[in-house]
Design a protein around this motif. Structure first.
Motif, short mmCIF file in Angstrom:
data_model
loop_
_atom_site.label_atom_id
_atom_site.label_comp_id
_atom_site.label_asym_id
_atom_site.label_seq_id
_atom_site.Cartn_x
_atom_site.Cartn_y
_atom_site.Cartn_z
N SER A 1 0.88 -1.12 -0.25
CA SER A 1 -0.05 -0.11 0.01
C SER A 1 0.97 1.21 0.03
CB SER A 1 -0.73 -0.08 1.27
OG SER A 1 -0.04 0.22 2.44
N ASN A 2 0.18 2.35 -0.24
CA ASN A 2 0.92 3.54 -0.20
C ASN A 2 1.52 3.93 0.91
OD1 ASN A 2 0.82 4.13 -3.03
ND2 ASN A 2 -1.27 5.58 -2.80
N THR A 3 0.67 3.73 1.99
CA THR A 3 1.42 4.02 3.51
C THR A 3 2.70 2.96 3.82
OG1 THR A 3 -0.69 4.50 4.34
CG2 THR A 3 0.92 3.85 5.77
N HIS A 4 2.50 1.60 3.23
CA HIS A 4 3.81 0.97 3.64
C HIS A 4 4.99 1.38 2.73
CE1 HIS A 4 0.73 -2.66 5.04
NE2 HIS A 4 1.34 -1.74 5.97
N ARG A 5 4.59 1.73 1.61
CA ARG A 5 5.73 2.20 0.74
C ARG A 5 6.44 3.51 1.57
NH1 ARG A 5 2.12 1.16 -3.64
NH2 ARG A 5 2.81 -0.41 -5.06
N GLY A 6 5.66 4.19 2.03
CA GLY A 6 6.03 5.55 2.63
C GLY A 6 6.84 5.05 3.88
N ILE A 7 6.68 4.14 4.57
CA ILE A 7 7.06 3.72 5.69
C ILE A 7 8.44 3.41 5.54
CG2 ILE A 7 7.14 2.11 7.71
CD1 ILE A 7 4.16 2.69 7.89
N LEU A 8 8.47 2.35 4.42
CA LEU A 8 9.63 1.75 4.07
C LEU A 8 10.90 2.88 3.41
CD1 LEU A 8 8.58 -1.48 2.25
CD2 LEU A 8 9.64 -1.25 4.46
N LEU A 9 10.29 3.76 2.84
CA LEU A 9 10.95 4.92 2.15
C LEU A 9 11.61 5.62 3.30
CD1 LEU A 9 9.05 5.92 -0.84
CD2 LEU A 9 11.55 5.18 -1.01
N MET A 10 10.82 6.17 4.62
CA MET A 10 11.29 6.69 5.62
C MET A 10 12.28 6.07 6.40
SD MET A 10 10.98 9.76 6.79
CE MET A 10 12.68 9.88 7.47
N ALA B 1 8.76 9.56 0.54
CA ALA B 1 8.23 9.06 1.58
C ALA B 1 6.86 9.71 2.04
CB ALA B 1 8.86 8.68 3.11
N TYR B 2 7.14 11.24 2.20
CA TYR B 2 5.91 12.12 2.42
C TYR B 2 4.78 12.20 1.16
CZ TYR B 2 8.03 14.26 6.65
OH TYR B 2 8.41 14.18 7.76
N PHE B 3 5.11 11.78 -0.02
CA PHE B 3 4.31 11.71 -0.89
C PHE B 3 3.37 10.56 -0.73
CE2 PHE B 3 7.39 14.01 -4.18
CZ PHE B 3 6.70 15.24 -3.81
N TYR B 4 3.85 9.31 -0.20
CA TYR B 4 3.25 8.26 -0.04
C TYR B 4 2.22 8.07 0.92
CZ TYR B 4 5.44 5.97 -4.11
OH TYR B 4 5.89 5.83 -5.30
N ALA B 5 2.50 8.79 2.11
CA ALA B 5 2.02 8.63 3.41
C ALA B 5 1.65 9.83 4.21
CB ALA B 5 2.76 7.54 4.47
N LYS B 6 0.92 9.80 5.09
CA LYS B 6 0.43 10.90 5.77
C LYS B 6 1.78 11.70 6.80
CE LYS B 6 -4.27 9.83 6.70
NZ LYS B 6 -5.54 9.77 7.56
N GLY C 1 2.17 12.77 9.71
CA GLY C 1 2.19 12.22 11.10
C GLY C 1 2.66 11.00 11.06
N THR C 2 2.33 10.20 9.98
CA THR C 2 2.59 8.92 10.04
C THR C 2 4.45 8.78 9.85
OG1 THR C 2 0.79 7.89 9.56
CG2 THR C 2 2.81 6.48 9.04
N ILE C 3 4.70 9.47 8.94
CA ILE C 3 6.24 9.50 8.34
C ILE C 3 7.01 10.16 9.49
CG2 ILE C 3 7.65 10.51 6.61
CD1 ILE C 3 6.04 8.37 5.70
N SER C 4 6.67 11.36 10.13
CA SER C 4 7.22 12.18 11.23
C SER C 4 7.78 10.88 12.14
CB SER C 4 6.51 13.23 11.55
OG SER C 4 6.34 14.04 10.64
N THR C 5 6.49 10.02 12.54
CA THR C 5 6.88 9.17 13.73
C THR C 5 7.81 8.07 13.25
OG1 THR C 5 4.49 9.45 14.27
CG2 THR C 5 5.71 7.49 15.03
N VAL C 6 7.94 7.48 12.05
CA VAL C 6 8.85 6.55 11.65
C VAL C 6 10.22 7.33 11.47
CG1 VAL C 6 9.54 5.05 9.49
CG2 VAL C 6 7.21 5.39 10.22
N SER C 7 10.18 8.70 11.24
CA SER C 7 11.56 9.14 11.20
C SER C 7 12.33 8.96 12.37
CB SER C 7 11.60 10.70 10.80
OG SER C 7 10.95 11.59 11.65
N TYR C 8 11.80 8.92 13.45
CA TYR C 8 12.60 8.71 14.73
C TYR C 8 13.35 7.60 14.83
CZ TYR C 8 10.79 12.94 16.82
OH TYR C 8 10.29 14.11 16.99
N SER C 9 13.08 6.62 13.89
CA SER C 9 14.08 5.51 13.83
C SER C 9 15.59 5.95 13.71
CB SER C 9 13.50 4.44 12.50
OG SER C 9 13.65 5.15 11.25
#
Length: 293
Positions: free
Chosen positions: A6-15, A239-244, A246-254
């Motif tokens: 899904s786009n959200t999963h793509r965004g998470i993986l990219l981030m 990543a910001y193109f694919y997912a919200k 808030g979601t990408i900002s959270t994942v960025s803390y990895s």
């Protein structure tokens, strides 16, 4: 079985990929700090970035509406100073501490949005800000020496740069904004390295270090740092193109986890329980604030 993402999963993986590359950038900067100052590291990081961005511009010309030249210059200058303080903290402390200080940016972004843009803060955001500052106090051990001030300044200046970018979106191509930052990140360090040949200052230690010609393996670290930073920026943008946001900002803390692991590999001292608690509170604060977006 459907294996498509899904786009959200793509965004998470990219981030996640971007966070890994940003942590690699810190690793190479740390290795370079043994042979050169933070000013020169900033110079090489942006010089390499200019080459990458120039290639993208050649493939697709830039078209700008224009009209905010002073804000564009301001973003470049502030972003460069933030990078100077960031690379200074990387050279002076552990990678985990340096990245956690940088991650105070959402706290200051929320405050700047309140005071400069007139945005209202929800009750949860106010609580998150208090949690963040409590974490900063624990991370510093309540000892406000030069290093800790530089760490906090990194977060504040990054927030100021981010806030200015928000006002430029409607007027300039994103590559123009990045170019202004890269150009400032080359020109300002050049002047600072020249000035460092004639003057010294304890107060401006983060901004005054003479040029030292890279030798041997340094050139490899410089190239890898520039490539990692450039592609990290590209993956983060996608990543910001694919997912919200808030979601990408959270994942960025990895990036905190990746930087800590790289620091351990380099031999960084393991953080004390109080430092870990402070870092967790800062990360929690940032995540809570990112969920407000």
């Amino acid at each position: 079985m459907n294996l498509s993402l899904s786009n959200t999963h793509r965004g998470i993986l990219l981030m996640l990929a971007a966070s890994f590359l940003f942590a690699l950038t810190m690793l190479f900067a740390k290795l370079l700090s043994d042979s050169m100052g933070s000013v020169e590291i900033t110079f090489w990081r942006n010089a390499m970035g200019l080459i990458v961005i120039a290639l993208f511009v050649l493939r697709k010309p830039i078209h700008n509406v224009g009209g905010r030249p002073f804000t564009l210059i301001f973003r470049g200058v502030i972003g460069t100073v933030a990078l100077l303080t960031f690379f200074y903290t990387i050279g002076a402390t552990t990678l985990s501490n340096a990245i956690v200080y940088a991650k105070t940016e959402p706290i200051f972004t929320a405050l700047l949005a309140l005071f400069l843009l007139g945005e209202k803060l929800k009750a949860n955001a106010v609580i998150a800000i208090f949690i963040g500052f409590a974490g900063v106090a624990m991370l510093s051990g309540l000892h406000w020496d030069y290093l800790h001030i530089m760490g906090i300044l990194t977060g504040f200046l990054s927030a100021l740069a981010y806030t200015s970018v928000r006002s430029l979106k409607a007027f300039y191509d994103e590559r123009t904004v990045v170019l202004s930052f890269m150009l400032s990140g080359v020109i300002i360090p050049l002047f600072l390295m020249i000035a460092a040949e004639y003057t010294t200052s304890d107060f401006f230690a983060f901004a005054l270090s003479p040029f030292i010609m890279p030798t041997g393996r340094d050139w490899m670290w410089i190239a890898l740092m520039g490539i990692a930073a450039a592609y990290g920026q590209i993956y983060m943008t996608r990543a910001y193109f694919y997912a919200k946001a808030g979601t990408i900002s959270t994942v960025s803390y990895s990036v905190v986890l990746f930087a800590t692991l790289f620091g351990i590999i380099l031999g960084d001292v393991l953080p004390t329980p109080m430092v870990v608690a402070g870092g967790v509170m800062i990360v929690l604060s940032g995540i809570l604030l990112s969920r407000q977006k």
